[in-house]
Scaffold this motif. Structure first.
Motif, PDB file in Angstrom:
ATOM      1  N   ALA A 168     -61.866  -3.916  -9.171  1.00 12.83           N
ATOM      2  CA  ALA A 168     -60.893  -3.986  -8.077  1.00 12.83           C
ATOM      3  C   ALA A 168     -61.552  -4.409  -6.765  1.00 12.83           C
ATOM      4  N   VAL A 169     -62.790  -3.941  -6.558  1.00 13.95           N
ATOM      5  CA  VAL A 169     -63.520  -4.352  -5.350  1.00 13.95           C
ATOM      6  C   VAL A 169     -63.686  -5.871  -5.329  1.00 13.95           C
ATOM      7  N   LEU A 170     -64.105  -6.432  -6.444  1.00 10.14           N
ATOM      8  CA  LEU A 170     -64.283  -7.889  -6.498  1.00 10.14           C
ATOM      9  C   LEU A 170     -62.957  -8.613  -6.323  1.00 10.14           C
ATOM     10  N   TRP A 171     -61.899  -8.099  -6.919  1.00 10.51           N
ATOM     11  CA  TRP A 171     -60.569  -8.712  -6.803  1.00 10.51           C
ATOM     12  C   TRP A 171     -60.141  -8.794  -5.338  1.00 10.51           C
ATOM     13  N   HIS A 172     -60.269  -7.683  -4.637  1.00  7.11           N
ATOM     14  CA  HIS A 172     -59.868  -7.660  -3.224  1.00  7.11           C
ATOM     15  C   HIS A 172     -60.807  -8.497  -2.369  1.00  7.11           C
ATOM     16  N   ALA A 173     -62.099  -8.464  -2.675  1.00  7.92           N
ATOM     17  CA  ALA A 173     -63.059  -9.250  -1.892  1.00  7.92           C
ATOM     18  C   ALA A 173     -62.793 -10.742  -2.046  1.00  7.92           C
ATOM     19  N   ALA A 174     -62.480 -11.185  -3.265  1.00  7.73           N
ATOM     20  CA  ALA A 174     -62.185 -12.599  -3.492  1.00  7.73           C
ATOM     21  C   ALA A 174     -60.996 -13.044  -2.657  1.00  7.73           C
ATOM     22  N   ARG A 175     -59.989 -12.213  -2.578  1.00 12.42           N
ATOM     23  CA  ARG A 175     -58.793 -12.551  -1.811  1.00 12.42           C
ATOM     24  C   ARG A 175     -59.051 -12.476  -0.304  1.00 12.42           C
ATOM     25  N   ALA A 176     -59.936 -11.596   0.097  1.00  8.52           N
ATOM     26  CA  ALA A 176     -60.287 -11.532   1.514  1.00  8.52           C
ATOM     27  C   ALA A 176     -61.040 -12.785   1.948  1.00  8.52           C
ATOM     28  N   VAL A 177     -61.942 -13.238   1.084  1.00  7.67           N
ATOM     29  CA  VAL A 177     -62.759 -14.407   1.422  1.00  7.67           C
ATOM     30  C   VAL A 177     -61.933 -15.679   1.535  1.00  7.67           C
ATOM     31  N   ASP A 178     -60.953 -15.848   0.627  1.00 11.13           N
ATOM     32  CA  ASP A 178     -60.196 -17.108   0.650  1.00 11.13           C
ATOM     33  C   ASP A 178     -58.889 -17.015   1.427  1.00 11.13           C
ATOM     34  N   GLY A 179     -58.637 -15.874   2.056  1.00 15.10           N
ATOM     35  CA  GLY A 179     -57.488 -15.758   2.936  1.00 15.10           C
ATOM     36  C   GLY A 179     -56.210 -15.239   2.308  1.00 15.10           C
ATOM     37  N   ARG A 180     -56.220 -14.931   1.034  1.00 20.48           N
ATOM     38  CA  ARG A 180     -54.992 -14.432   0.405  1.00 20.48           C
ATOM     39  C   ARG A 180     -54.757 -12.952   0.671  1.00 20.48           C
ATOM     40  N   GLY A 181     -55.818 -12.228   1.057  1.00 20.04           N
ATOM     41  CA  GLY A 181     -55.689 -10.790   1.272  1.00 20.04           C
ATOM     42  C   GLY A 181     -56.313 -10.375   2.581  1.00 20.04           C
ATOM     43  N   PRO A 182     -56.169  -9.100   2.919  1.00 23.33           N
ATOM     44  CA  PRO A 182     -56.712  -8.602   4.191  1.00 23.33           C
ATOM     45  C   PRO A 182     -58.238  -8.543   4.174  1.00 23.33           C
ATOM     46  N   GLU A 189     -70.356  -5.324   1.231  1.00 30.42           N
ATOM     47  CA  GLU A 189     -70.935  -4.366   0.279  1.00 30.42           C
ATOM     48  C   GLU A 189     -71.317  -5.059  -1.027  1.00 30.42           C
ATOM     49  N   ILE A 190     -70.506  -5.982  -1.474  1.00 27.40           N
ATOM     50  CA  ILE A 190     -70.835  -6.743  -2.689  1.00 27.40           C
ATOM     51  C   ILE A 190     -72.132  -7.511  -2.488  1.00 27.40           C
ATOM     52  N   GLU A 191     -72.228  -8.209  -1.380  1.00 28.46           N
ATOM     53  CA  GLU A 191     -73.414  -9.029  -1.115  1.00 28.46           C
ATOM     54  C   GLU A 191     -74.666  -8.160  -1.024  1.00 28.46           C
ATOM     55  N   ARG A 192     -74.533  -7.001  -0.398  1.00 30.15           N
ATOM     56  CA  ARG A 192     -75.693  -6.127  -0.201  1.00 30.15           C
ATOM     57  C   ARG A 192     -76.095  -5.411  -1.498  1.00 30.15           C
ATOM     58  N   ARG A 193     -75.119  -4.847  -2.187  1.00 36.52           N
ATOM     59  CA  ARG A 193     -75.432  -4.024  -3.352  1.00 36.52           C
ATOM     60  C   ARG A 193     -75.801  -4.841  -4.585  1.00 36.52           C
ATOM     61  N   LEU A 194     -75.241  -6.026  -4.723  1.00 40.04           N
ATOM     62  CA  LEU A 194     -75.520  -6.849  -5.899  1.00 40.04           C
ATOM     63  C   LEU A 194     -76.475  -7.999  -5.601  1.00 40.04           C
ATOM     64  N   GLY A 195     -76.907  -8.117  -4.356  1.00 40.82           N
ATOM     65  CA  GLY A 195     -77.918  -9.110  -4.014  1.00 40.82           C
ATOM     66  C   GLY A 195     -77.469 -10.543  -4.202  1.00 40.82           C
ATOM     67  N   VAL A 196     -76.262 -10.866  -3.772  1.00 39.26           N
ATOM     68  CA  VAL A 196     -75.757 -12.235  -3.867  1.00 39.26           C
ATOM     69  C   VAL A 196     -75.498 -12.773  -2.470  1.00 39.26           C
ATOM     70  N   ALA A 197     -75.539 -14.093  -2.349  1.00 40.24           N
ATOM     71  CA  ALA A 197     -75.329 -14.716  -1.046  1.00 40.24           C
ATOM     72  C   ALA A 197     -73.874 -14.666  -0.619  1.00 40.24           C
ATOM     73  N   SER A 198     -72.971 -14.646  -1.585  1.00 43.52           N
ATOM     74  CA  SER A 198     -71.554 -14.659  -1.263  1.00 43.52           C
ATOM     75  C   SER A 198     -70.736 -14.180  -2.449  1.00 43.52           C
ATOM     76  N   VAL A 199     -69.493 -13.831  -2.185  1.00 40.10           N
ATOM     77  CA  VAL A 199     -68.579 -13.436  -3.260  1.00 40.10           C
ATOM     78  C   VAL A 199     -68.300 -14.612  -4.196  1.00 40.10           C
ATOM     79  N   PRO A 200     -68.035 -15.816  -3.691  1.00 39.70           N
ATOM     80  CA  PRO A 200     -67.847 -16.947  -4.612  1.00 39.70           C
ATOM     81  C   PRO A 200     -69.039 -17.171  -5.537  1.00 39.70           C
ATOM     82  N   GLN A 201     -70.260 -16.957  -5.046  1.00 36.23           N
ATOM     83  CA  GLN A 201     -71.435 -17.107  -5.904  1.00 36.23           C
ATOM     84  C   GLN A 201     -71.394 -16.092  -7.043  1.00 36.23           C
ATOM     85  N   LEU A 202     -71.044 -14.835  -6.727  1.00 34.90           N
ATOM     86  CA  LEU A 202     -70.958 -13.809  -7.761  1.00 34.90           C
ATOM     87  C   LEU A 202     -69.903 -14.168  -8.797  1.00 34.90           C
ATOM     88  N   ILE A 203     -68.763 -14.636  -8.342  1.00 31.61           N
ATOM     89  CA  ILE A 203     -67.691 -15.016  -9.269  1.00 31.61           C
ATOM     90  C   ILE A 203     -68.174 -16.110 -10.216  1.00 31.61           C
TER      91      ILE A 203
END
Length: 341
Positions: A168-182, A189-203
């Motif tokens: 659910a965290v990833l679902w909401h983060a994806a929508r936040a990044v592309d403007g579909r969600g708040p 937190e995703i970038e910090r805890r999973l060590g990725v540059a961005s949410v799209p990269q993780l996806i």
């Protein structure tokens, strides 16, 4: 208790150890005890849920742990309480898979929820809800009636636990990044805890199999921290988790006809044991609406304590032995939690 029993017609040996195993999605505890409740050995290994590991791998892991804790002692009784054994067929298959093992002549196979329930209470009417990697529940009544759930994830209507929250965290983060969600701090937190540059990269990495979706469970603690800081998305997720846990308890009490009774409802698993006030208050309020006399508590003892008590009782141990075993196994599990979190 229902469950798979291997070699039930054979008499137990006059001497030997009682072995208990509690296996979850992330770790497995095994203990060997004398019939007097003295701890002989304790061993912790990785997760042994057949849902995640597969039947063969789970059996091999449990076999190794049982042999390790039993050592040179014969096994008078073995109680295996494992997550992932949610359907009667799964219990039968597991019992069949261990039938040829030397220590399994006198073994009981059941879901790990029985261990959690016994760790929390010995009341004849009771409910246990686990919220760890996933969610599940069991309800029992004094006349032997039992309520269970398939616990097969979205297929059987389940949501939550570390796995559900992480997704659910990833679902909401994806929508936040592309403007579909708040907007939500969960993006950072995703970038910090999973060590990725961005949410799209993780996806992308998840999509192409370069990372495994099981890593998303590491995001669950971020939800509670973000909710306490006022993040709207995180608050909604915590409230949803509270409702899901309350729904399991409410359904169990309803199906057992115990809504008007002072029934203990015990909670276990890493999410429930986090102590988050919003989560626990939310569960308590929602449950009280349907079952005002239900007594909610969080089980702080490791489920292996319950597995040990059930196994010793099945082998004929008395009250003093059970109390001795509770203290010894609880101490061993606590020490293991420090050494191998």
């Amino acid at each position: 208790m229902t469950g798979g029993t291997v070699g039930a017609g054979e008499d137990a040996p006059a001497s030997g150890v009682v072995v208990a195993v509690d296996g979850g999605g992330s770790k497995t505890d095994a203990v060997a005890l004398t019939l007097d409740g003295e701890l002989v050995a304790h061993r912790r290994g990785p997760g042994s849920s057949p849902h995640f590991e597969g039947l063969g791998a789970s059996v091999a892991l449990v076999d190794g742990l049982v042999q390790h804790v039993a050592g040179e002692h014969p096994v008078a009784h073995a109680g295996l309480y494992l997550s992932g054994l949610d359907l009667p067929l799964e219990i039968e298959q597991y019992a069949g898979a261990i039938a040829g093992l030397g220590w399994a002549a006198r073994a009981v196979v059941e879901n790990d929820l029985y261990a959690l329930l016994r760790a929390g209470t010995d009341a004849p009417d009771a409910v246990a809800v686990v919220c760890g990697t996933g969610v599940n529940a069991i309800g029992v009544r004094a006349d032997g009636a039992v309520v269970r759930f398939p616990a097969l994830g979205p297929l059987s209507g389940d949501w939550g636990g570390g796995s559900g929250l992480g997704e659910a965290v990833l679902w909401h983060a994806a929508r936040a990044v592309d403007g579909r969600g708040p907007d939500t701090v969960l993006v950072e937190e995703i970038e910090r805890r999973l060590g990725v540059a961005s949410v799209p990269q993780l996806i992308e990495e998840l999509h192409f199999g370069r990372r495994d979706s099981s890593e998303l469970t590491a995001l669950a603690p971020a939800v509670f921290g973000a909710a306490r800081a006022g993040d709207g998305v995180a608050i909604a997720l915590v409230d949803r988790q509270a409702e899901e846990i309350a729904a399991f308890a409410r359904a169990s009490l309803t199906r057992l006809g115990l809504l008007d009774r002072a029934v203990p409802v015990v909670l276990g698993g890493g999410i429930a044991q986090s102590g988050d006030e919003r989560l626990l208050d939310g569960i308590r309020v929602r449950l009280a609406e349907a079952a005002p006399r239900a007594r909610l508590s969080v089980v702080l003892s490791a489920p292996i304590v319950g597995a040990a008590l059930l196994s010793l009782a099945a082998a004929g141990a008395g009250t003093a032995a059970l109390e001795r075993a509770r203290a010894a196994v609880a101490a061993a599990a606590a020490e293991a939690a420090v050494l191998v979190p």
